[in-house]
Each structure stands twice: as C-alpha cells, then as structure tokens.
Motif scaffolding. Sequence first.
Motif, PDB file in Angstrom:
ATOM      1  N   ILE A  20       0.841  -1.186   0.000  1.00  0.00           N
ATOM      2  CA  ILE A  20       0.000   0.000   0.000  1.00  0.00           C
ATOM      3  C   ILE A  20       0.877   1.237   0.000  1.00  0.00           C
ATOM      4  CG2 ILE A  20      -1.793   1.265   1.248  1.00  0.00           C
ATOM      5  CD1 ILE A  20      -2.772  -1.399   2.318  1.00  0.00           C
ATOM      6  N   SER A  21       0.713   2.072  -1.020  1.00  0.00           N
ATOM      7  CA  SER A  21       1.544   3.254  -1.190  1.00  0.00           C
ATOM      8  C   SER A  21       1.349   4.242  -0.045  1.00  0.00           C
ATOM      9  CB  SER A  21       1.197   3.941  -2.524  1.00  0.00           C
ATOM     10  OG  SER A  21       1.949   5.109  -2.696  1.00  0.00           O
ATOM     11  N   GLY A  22       2.470   4.785   0.443  1.00  0.00           N
ATOM     12  CA  GLY A  22       2.421   5.791   1.502  1.00  0.00           C
ATOM     13  C   GLY A  22       2.184   5.242   2.886  1.00  0.00           C
ATOM     14  N   ALA A  23       2.219   3.939   3.039  1.00  0.00           N
ATOM     15  CA  ALA A  23       1.999   3.330   4.356  1.00  0.00           C
ATOM     16  C   ALA A  23       2.847   2.075   4.466  1.00  0.00           C
ATOM     17  CB  ALA A  23       0.522   2.985   4.557  1.00  0.00           C
ATOM     18  N   ALA A  24       3.224   1.761   5.691  1.00  0.00           N
ATOM     19  CA  ALA A  24       4.003   0.535   5.921  1.00  0.00           C
ATOM     20  C   ALA A  24       3.048  -0.637   6.041  1.00  0.00           C
ATOM     21  CB  ALA A  24       4.837   0.694   7.182  1.00  0.00           C
ATOM     22  N   CYS A  41       8.494  -6.908   9.617  1.00  0.00           N
ATOM     23  CA  CYS A  41       8.634  -5.605   8.977  1.00  0.00           C
ATOM     24  C   CYS A  41       9.960  -4.991   9.417  1.00  0.00           C
ATOM     25  CB  CYS A  41       7.475  -4.679   9.352  1.00  0.00           C
ATOM     26  SG  CYS A  41       7.656  -2.994   8.721  1.00  0.00           S
ATOM     27  N   GLN A  42      10.812  -4.650   8.469  1.00  0.00           N
ATOM     28  CA  GLN A  42      12.112  -4.046   8.764  1.00  0.00           C
ATOM     29  C   GLN A  42      12.020  -2.549   8.481  1.00  0.00           C
ATOM     30  OE1 GLN A  42      15.807  -6.042   7.320  1.00  0.00           O
ATOM     31  NE2 GLN A  42      16.216  -4.108   6.303  1.00  0.00           N
ATOM     32  N   ALA A  43      12.334  -1.752   9.492  1.00  0.00           N
ATOM     33  CA  ALA A  43      12.225  -0.297   9.361  1.00  0.00           C
ATOM     34  C   ALA A  43      13.569   0.367   9.653  1.00  0.00           C
ATOM     35  CB  ALA A  43      11.156   0.242  10.311  1.00  0.00           C
ATOM     36  N   LEU A  44      13.952   1.312   8.803  1.00  0.00           N
ATOM     37  CA  LEU A  44      15.217   2.039   8.950  1.00  0.00           C
ATOM     38  C   LEU A  44      14.907   3.485   9.307  1.00  0.00           C
ATOM     39  CD1 LEU A  44      18.325   1.853   8.616  1.00  0.00           C
ATOM     40  CD2 LEU A  44      18.004   2.628   6.259  1.00  0.00           C
ATOM     41  N   TYR A  45      15.456   3.948  10.443  1.00  0.00           N
ATOM     42  CA  TYR A  45      15.207   5.301  10.928  1.00  0.00           C
ATOM     43  C   TYR A  45      16.507   6.097  10.940  1.00  0.00           C
ATOM     44  CZ  TYR A  45      10.773   3.420  12.723  1.00  0.00           C
ATOM     45  OH  TYR A  45       9.546   2.831  12.846  1.00  0.00           O
ATOM     46  N   ASP A  46      16.406   7.369  10.554  1.00  0.00           N
ATOM     47  CA  ASP A  46      17.529   8.296  10.684  1.00  0.00           C
ATOM     48  C   ASP A  46      17.428   8.986  12.033  1.00  0.00           C
ATOM     49  OD1 ASP A  46      18.716   7.836   8.195  1.00  0.00           O
ATOM     50  OD2 ASP A  46      17.307   9.182   7.187  1.00  0.00           O
ATOM     51  N   THR A  47      18.465   8.852  12.859  1.00  0.00           N
ATOM     52  CA  THR A  47      18.500   9.490  14.160  1.00  0.00           C
ATOM     53  C   THR A  47      19.764  10.339  14.284  1.00  0.00           C
ATOM     54  OG1 THR A  47      19.734   7.717  15.270  1.00  0.00           O
ATOM     55  CG2 THR A  47      17.336   7.450  15.096  1.00  0.00           C
ATOM     56  N   GLN A  49      22.080   9.846  16.213  1.00  0.00           N
ATOM     57  CA  GLN A  49      23.202   8.934  16.402  1.00  0.00           C
ATOM     58  C   GLN A  49      23.490   8.124  15.133  1.00  0.00           C
ATOM     59  OE1 GLN A  49      20.533   9.003  18.647  1.00  0.00           O
ATOM     60  NE2 GLN A  49      21.647  10.487  19.915  1.00  0.00           N
ATOM     61  N   GLY A  50      22.745   8.406  14.060  1.00  0.00           N
ATOM     62  CA  GLY A  50      22.936   7.668  12.821  1.00  0.00           C
ATOM     63  C   GLY A  50      21.746   6.771  12.517  1.00  0.00           C
ATOM     64  N   ALA A  51      21.853   6.004  11.451  1.00  0.00           N
ATOM     65  CA  ALA A  51      20.749   5.135  11.038  1.00  0.00           C
ATOM     66  C   ALA A  51      20.570   3.973  12.012  1.00  0.00           C
ATOM     67  CB  ALA A  51      21.010   4.598   9.632  1.00  0.00           C
ATOM     68  N   LYS A  52      19.317   3.679  12.349  1.00  0.00           N
ATOM     69  CA  LYS A  52      19.005   2.563  13.231  1.00  0.00           C
ATOM     70  C   LYS A  52      17.972   1.671  12.563  1.00  0.00           C
ATOM     71  CE  LYS A  52      20.195   4.513  17.741  1.00  0.00           C
ATOM     72  NZ  LYS A  52      19.739   4.732  19.123  1.00  0.00           N
ATOM     73  N   LEU A  53      18.162   0.378  12.729  1.00  0.00           N
ATOM     74  CA  LEU A  53      17.302  -0.617  12.096  1.00  0.00           C
ATOM     75  C   LEU A  53      16.447  -1.296  13.165  1.00  0.00           C
ATOM     76  CD1 LEU A  53      16.762  -1.896   9.293  1.00  0.00           C
ATOM     77  CD2 LEU A  53      18.425  -3.665   9.905  1.00  0.00           C
ATOM     78  N   TYR A  54      15.144  -1.337  12.917  1.00  0.00           N
ATOM     79  CA  TYR A  54      14.219  -1.976  13.851  1.00  0.00           C
ATOM     80  C   TYR A  54      13.418  -3.053  13.114  1.00  0.00           C
ATOM     81  CZ  TYR A  54      15.096   1.836  17.139  1.00  0.00           C
ATOM     82  OH  TYR A  54      15.690   2.734  17.988  1.00  0.00           O
ATOM     83  N   TYR A  55      12.998  -4.062  13.875  1.00  0.00           N
ATOM     84  CA  TYR A  55      12.193  -5.143  13.321  1.00  0.00           C
ATOM     85  C   TYR A  55      10.875  -5.233  14.089  1.00  0.00           C
ATOM     86  CZ  TYR A  55      16.462  -6.686  10.984  1.00  0.00           C
ATOM     87  OH  TYR A  55      17.585  -6.744  10.206  1.00  0.00           O
ATOM     88  N   TYR A  56       9.785  -5.394  13.347  1.00  0.00           N
ATOM     89  CA  TYR A  56       8.462  -5.556  13.942  1.00  0.00           C
ATOM     90  C   TYR A  56       7.888  -6.888  13.449  1.00  0.00           C
ATOM     91  CZ  TYR A  56       9.054  -0.563  14.739  1.00  0.00           C
ATOM     92  OH  TYR A  56       9.541   0.660  15.119  1.00  0.00           O
ATOM     93  N   TYR A  57       7.233  -7.606  14.344  1.00  0.00           N
ATOM     94  CA  TYR A  57       6.762  -8.951  14.024  1.00  0.00           C
ATOM     95  C   TYR A  57       5.254  -9.051  14.245  1.00  0.00           C
ATOM     96  CZ  TYR A  57      11.737  -9.930  14.619  1.00  0.00           C
ATOM     97  OH  TYR A  57      13.111  -9.902  14.528  1.00  0.00           O
ATOM     98  N   ILE A  58       4.616  -9.833  13.378  1.00  0.00           N
ATOM     99  CA  ILE A  58       3.198 -10.131  13.566  1.00  0.00           C
ATOM    100  C   ILE A  58       2.930 -11.533  13.027  1.00  0.00           C
ATOM    101  CG2 ILE A  58       2.490  -9.127  11.351  1.00  0.00           C
ATOM    102  CD1 ILE A  58      -0.099  -8.236  12.777  1.00  0.00           C
ATOM    103  N   HIS A  59       2.073 -12.268  13.716  1.00  0.00           N
ATOM    104  CA  HIS A  59       1.732 -13.631  13.301  1.00  0.00           C
ATOM    105  C   HIS A  59       0.339 -13.622  12.686  1.00  0.00           C
ATOM    106  CE1 HIS A  59       0.769 -17.921  13.433  1.00  0.00           C
ATOM    107  NE2 HIS A  59       2.068 -18.113  13.422  1.00  0.00           N
TER     108      HIS A  59
END
Length: 234
Positions: A20-24, A41-47, A49-59
């Motif tokens: 879906i465009s414009g949404a994760a 879901c893998q999300a990359l954030y600019d902070t 302190q630099g880029a940080k990678l987060y993972y979100y899980y759903i079953h």
Amino acid sequence: MRAGPKLQKLAQSLGDLQVISGAASLSIERLPLAAEGLYTCQALYDTEQGAKLYYYYIHLRVLAEGSLVWLRCGLENGTGPLYFLWEHETHSGLVSTVSQGNSSVFNMTEVNRNHTGWYRCVARNQVNQERSDRIWLDIIFGPDIPQIDVTPYSITDRGYSAQERQTVSLLCQAQSNPPSQYVWFYNNSQVYTGPQFTITRILRMHTGTYACLAQNTYLNTRSMKTISLTVYCE
C-alpha cells in the motif's frame, strides 16, 4: 532513484500481494493456507546517532468458520495482580472490547466471519499498562447461497420473463472468503464463467433454466441457485 516496492516471485504463493503506497502496509487478497505464519517488517530510521534498524513482528492465522481459536497475551515480566483486556478492530475501524479479566488467554469457540479483524491485548497492573502489537485474524467461509439479479425482468408464476431482442443481464453474488468463483449453466450445460452473464438480443430459444454455481476454491465448497427464464415474442 527510488524504484518503488518489489515483490519476489515466491510471494505469489501467499496470495495476491500489494504494497500500500504511503503506508508501511501489505495487502493480501485471495488468502491461501500457505499465507499463515510470522511476518517481519524491517524499518530504517535516521537518528542523531545515525541510522538505526528496527524489526516488527506479527503472526497471521488463517482460519475457517467453526474453528476453535485462542489468543494468548504473553508478558516477559510484570508485577501482579495483572489484568488483561482484548480489543477487536473491524475493517471499518470500529474498536470494541471482546474480553477482559485476570486470564491472559482469550478463547473463541466456533468463530464466524464477524470475528475477522485486528486483535490487540492490553495488559496492566496497579502502576502501568502495555499494549501489544495487533494481530490479524482472517476467517475463511462460504460460499453462501447465491443471489441472482435479472435485468430487466418481469416476474410470472414460472419465474422470470423477458421480451425477445432485449439484452438480459444475469448477475450472481454469493458471500465468500476468499471471493467466490462463478460458473453459469443453461439447461444443465455450462455456458459462462464469471459473476455476470449477459445475453444480447435474447430469443425465444433462450427460454429455460439458468443456474449459478458459486465455488470457494480454498475450502472446496460450493452452492447453487437456479431460476427459470421465459422469453416472449414482442
């Protein structure tokens, strides 16, 4: 240059996928059993302190009507007594509380299509509360008995009637998840595949019985509706 979302060929085994465009968000239509499982879901954030990678899980669970379902709210730690509340969110965004108490398990017996939606657990004690990620529960059902709409039409004691040389449209609809597939029969002979069967400049020779067969290919279930159509000369 941004190339946009890209789906691997293996994703076709999970159904009709669309980013879906414009949404994760990821949309899955015609959901097969193979789509059940853990999604990341893998999300990359600019902070600062630099880029940080987060993972979100759903079953994701894929279920059929009549199944027994239980959802468990797991906590890594927490001081008792603990209180648990389960929320259900529908397609339209309506949120309701479906269970609450001191048990971390929410049981649903004989689920039906109305149980489809997002579920979230809220756990709290005397000093704090935490909300879980949402989990999507998809209920497979159908098909219901089809409804046939005839346009244009007149009703007689034999069923439907039409005038010669009219264009007559027969529309078949049957509630089902995944959506029904339709086959039309004229006097027990297959004549068309699809929900809407149109006869251009209908003739008296087209008088007879018309049947719509709705099929749920996932459950291998089907239902049928038959009507009688009489064609009169002008």
